[in-house]
Design a protein around this motif. Structure first.
Motif, short mmCIF file in Angstrom:
data_model
loop_
_atom_site.label_atom_id
_atom_site.label_comp_id
_atom_site.label_asym_id
_atom_site.label_seq_id
_atom_site.Cartn_x
_atom_site.Cartn_y
_atom_site.Cartn_z
N ARG A 1 0.84 -1.19 0.00
CA ARG A 1 0.00 0.00 0.00
C ARG A 1 0.88 1.25 0.00
NH1 ARG A 1 -3.15 2.80 3.98
NH2 ARG A 1 -1.90 4.51 3.17
N ALA B 1 -11.91 6.75 3.68
CA ALA B 1 -13.03 6.92 4.60
C ALA B 1 -13.80 8.22 4.30
CB ALA B 1 -12.50 6.94 6.03
N ARG B 2 -13.05 9.26 3.98
CA ARG B 2 -13.70 10.56 3.76
C ARG B 2 -14.49 10.61 2.46
NH1 ARG B 2 -9.43 10.21 6.37
NH2 ARG B 2 -9.12 11.30 8.34
N LYS C 1 -13.16 1.97 2.15
CA LYS C 1 -13.03 2.17 3.59
C LYS C 1 -14.32 2.71 4.19
CE LYS C 1 -8.50 2.42 4.88
NZ LYS C 1 -7.46 3.22 5.52
N ARG D 1 -11.89 0.69 9.42
CA ARG D 1 -10.68 1.45 9.77
C ARG D 1 -10.88 2.34 11.00
NH1 ARG D 1 -11.33 6.34 10.43
NH2 ARG D 1 -9.55 7.15 9.24
C1 PEP Z 1 -4.98 5.80 4.31
O1 PEP Z 1 -5.23 4.59 4.14
O2 PEP Z 1 -3.84 6.29 4.21
C2 PEP Z 1 -6.10 6.70 4.71
C3 PEP Z 1 -6.03 8.00 4.49
O3 PEP Z 1 -7.10 6.05 5.31
P1 PEP Z 1 -8.57 6.55 5.76
O4 PEP Z 1 -9.28 6.94 4.52
O5 PEP Z 1 -9.13 5.32 6.42
O6 PEP Z 1 -8.37 7.67 6.74
#
Ligand code: PEP
Ligand code: MN
Length: 345
Positions: free
Chosen positions: A126, A185-186, A207, A237
């Motif tokens: 990743r 997530a956002r 996510k 997450r």
């Molecule tokens: C990430 O995986 O780097 C990340 C920004 O995750 P998330 O969207 O869960 O905050």
């Protein structure tokens, strides 16, 4: 609505049902199963008269799907979805470990880190090239340059790469360089973006939003699947609670519940939930014990120098320790964690 075909139904029977569904101005989603094909129907606002389809040749049963999520639910597809990414299978007996830095920072950091991860059993690499940062003044990622570095790391190690896409504008770039598109997530409820990746041939790691319910999460996955992309991995997450010792609260109880309701693979990201590295290994262990199909962890050779999320990054040694522990836990829940590419899993 779900049309279940007889085990001996022919392709022509399936095609006839699909045609009848599109004549009703609805969308047919053929779902080939181990013993027979089912055809999911979406697009109806009200009930559809089942007799329009039940009389067609090869049809054994027409079932009303009661849940709001259709294609993501086990009602339509009882069997687990197994997603192939190169030689890796996600959702099968082997747990998938996705590891790497929060952000792609340089060629050297990414490629040498990827070698270590590969040697110690990671299945995928990743690294963010487009970063959703809380402040507009912090490091926003290297953009296309970061994607090129990831592709180079894949070349050197054979590890498929996962990277976040934040907007529709950059989808062609993501498709060119990455193996799995991450929706952060956002962006879990960025519906135009979900629809667009739903038309991509790349698997998607979706996510859970910071405050999303299970139903909202599955309906976000439904947006992707409704456009035809069946390769969606769900990623827990951490969600917002009143916790004052961790960045978010890892909702591990969602893992068995998602597995019960949905056939999609579930990945747990303990790094963003914890926010602090000493919590990450215990949470990853618990995730596998709870039935997750894999984990995604942030790892950095020099966490103190990381340009984002250093506090939660595992060191390279901690990653090796994590893998050793997962190899002990996985068999206890009838999974394997042999590591690396798993073509036979
Ligand atoms: C990430 O995986 O780097 C990340 C920004 O995750 P998330 O969207 O869960 O905050
Ligand atoms: Mn991060």
């Amino acid at each position: 609505m779900l049309v279940v075909m007889k085990a001996n139904a022919e392709q022509a029977d399936v095609d006839r049902v699909c045609q009848a569904v599109s004549d009703l101005n609805l969308t047919a989603h053929p779902i080939p199963g181990k013993s027979r094909t089912a055809i999911g129907i979406t697009g109806n606002v009200g009930p559809v008269d089942p007799s329009l389809l039940s009389a067609l040749p090869g049809v054994i049963e027409v079932i009303r799907v009661t849940r709001p999520y259709k294609l993501t639910g086990r009602e339509m597809q009882p069997e687990d979805t197994i997603i192939r990414v190169g030689d890796v299978r996600v959702g099968g007996p082997e747990i998938a470990v996705i590891a790497g830095p929060c952000s792609v920072e340089s060629h050297e950091q990414t490629v040498s880190g990827a070698r270590h991860l590969r040697e110690h059993g990671a299945h995928m690499l990743r690294g963010g090239a487009f970063k959703p940062r809380t402040s507009p003044y912090t490091f926003q990622g290297l953009g296309e340059e970061g994607l090129k570095i990831l592709a180079e790391a894949r070349e050197q190690t054979g590890l498929p790469v996962v990277s976040e896409l934040m907007d529709i504008e950059n989808i062609e770039l993501a498709e060119r360089y990455v193996d799995v598109i991450q929706i952060g997530a956002r962006n879990m409820q960025n519906y135009p973006l979900l629809r667009r990746v739903g038309r991509s041939s790349k698997p998607v790691l979706l996510k859970r939003g910071l405050a999303a319910t299970l139903e909202e999460f599955l309906l976000a996955a439904e947006y992707i699947m409704a456009e035809g992309n069946r390769n969606v991995m769900l990623c827990e997450r951490g969600i917002r609670t009143f916790s004052d010792y961790s960045r978010f609260t890892l909702d591990l109880s969602v893992v068995p519940e998602l597995k019960r309701i949905s056939h999609l693979p579930v990945i747990v990201d303990p790094s963003h939930a914890a926010g602090r590295r000493h919590l990450v290994i215990p949470l990853a262990r618990a995730a596998i014990a709870a039935g997750a199909d894999g984990v995604m962890v942030e790892v950095h050779a020099e966490p103190n120098r990381a340009r984002s999320d250093g506090a939660q990054a595992l060191t390279l040694d901690m990653f090796s320790e994590l893998m050793e522990e997962l190899r002990i836990i996985a068999p206890a829940v009838r999974r394997t964690a042999s590591g690396g590419a798993n073509p036979t899993a």
